[in-house]
Scaffold this motif. Sequence first.
Motif, PDB file in Angstrom:
ATOM      1  N   GLU A  64     -92.386 -27.521 -20.203  1.00  0.00           N
ATOM      2  CA  GLU A  64     -93.568 -26.715 -19.910  1.00  0.00           C
ATOM      3  C   GLU A  64     -93.255 -25.738 -18.784  1.00  0.00           C
ATOM      4  N   PRO A  88     -95.826 -25.306 -23.814  1.00  0.00           N
ATOM      5  CA  PRO A  88     -97.063 -24.956 -23.108  1.00  0.00           C
ATOM      6  C   PRO A  88     -96.794 -24.145 -21.834  1.00  0.00           C
ATOM      7  N   TYR A  90     -98.903 -22.991 -18.339  1.00  0.00           N
ATOM      8  CA  TYR A  90    -100.092 -23.309 -17.553  1.00  0.00           C
ATOM      9  C   TYR A  90    -100.242 -22.335 -16.386  1.00  0.00           C
ATOM     10  N   CYS A 147     -98.037 -15.432 -25.182  1.00  0.00           N
ATOM     11  CA  CYS A 147     -98.297 -16.813 -25.573  1.00  0.00           C
ATOM     12  C   CYS A 147     -99.710 -17.249 -25.165  1.00  0.00           C
ATOM     13  N   GLU A 148    -100.107 -18.392 -25.669  1.00  0.00           N
ATOM     14  CA  GLU A 148    -101.355 -19.009 -25.201  1.00  0.00           C
ATOM     15  C   GLU A 148    -101.141 -19.538 -23.790  1.00  0.00           C
ATOM     16  N   SER A 150    -102.729 -22.075 -20.939  1.00  0.00           N
ATOM     17  CA  SER A 150    -103.684 -23.158 -20.704  1.00  0.00           C
ATOM     18  C   SER A 150    -104.118 -23.153 -19.247  1.00  0.00           C
ATOM     19  N   THR A 156    -104.821 -31.646 -14.491  1.00  0.00           N
ATOM     20  CA  THR A 156    -103.836 -31.243 -15.496  1.00  0.00           C
ATOM     21  C   THR A 156    -102.540 -32.037 -15.386  1.00  0.00           C
TER      22      THR A 156
END
Length: 325
Positions: A64, A88, A90, A147-148, A150, A156
């Motif tokens: 990540e 992911p 963040y 990208c996405e 989060s 978290t």
Amino acid sequence: MKEDCEVFPIIVPVEYGLKTINFFLVRKEKRLLLIDAGIDDELCWGALNKTLNENGFSIRDITEIILTHHHFDHIGLVNRIVQEHPIPVYASPLSIKRLKRDSVFMKNRLAFYERFYQEMGCGELGKKQIQYLNKALEKNKHQALQCEISPITASTFQHFSVLEIPGHAPDHLAFWDKERNWLFSGDLLLEHISSNALIEPDENGNRLQTLIQQRDSLLKCLKLQPEIVFSGHGQVISEPNRLIQLRLERIEDKAERFYQLILTGFSTASEIAETYYKKTYLAQFSLVMSEVVSHLDYLELQGKIKKKQVKGIWHYSAMATHTAH
């Protein structure tokens, strides 16, 4: 018993005042986190891969990416990594519009700076800065993260406590490893220079009091008493508490210098900036204006000065209770 953990700093030398671009691989159990992602260039990409390879990893081992804030020198390799290895990403909830370079948000931000430079009496220099920012809107579209993203919340991560540390950026976060007294601080604390409290609008276009935020963030980190600070530029900091005290003292010293200029008759932020910084006012206009105005905010908070708008420009003057001393 402490869980197994290793930090692999990625330190990329640069020839300007920041000295280095730093980002960090952190191995915790079976996870390999990347905190920040440098600049989008071959030097940072090569340094990342070299550090991975030297420690028996590859890009595909990163689990990540965690971002301290949205500035381009902390997010540069995200698109490249995620294209090769979807993982992911963040960041603070306040980062997302900035990282995506949301068109409405970016245009409102430009309007904020146009108003700001007018109100601070910057005249033609302010207009030139707005022209530059207008061109940068188009030029830097490629920096948007594809990208996405989060949003990070307090829950978290199990392996870090998340601290909100605004000042240098509204969305700035730090990551605290309580077991080891390690702080991953982004740009809050730099060993060789003071971190700029950059003037920014909030989500509604209101001006944030960024130096006051920065000071509060430094005090928050001082309470933690960290043993090591992994910072975004320069050396890893091994005596952070002493350095935080120095940075807090510097805020008081700089504010007093600007206060003395107000006592001698300089009343607008642009006058104070040009008088104090001279040629640097021209060379680093936006940074200088952030420095001056954020310290004027701090003097206002202390009750040492007040401001009054005359023909659309803010004029600062000393409060009578302080001039009497």
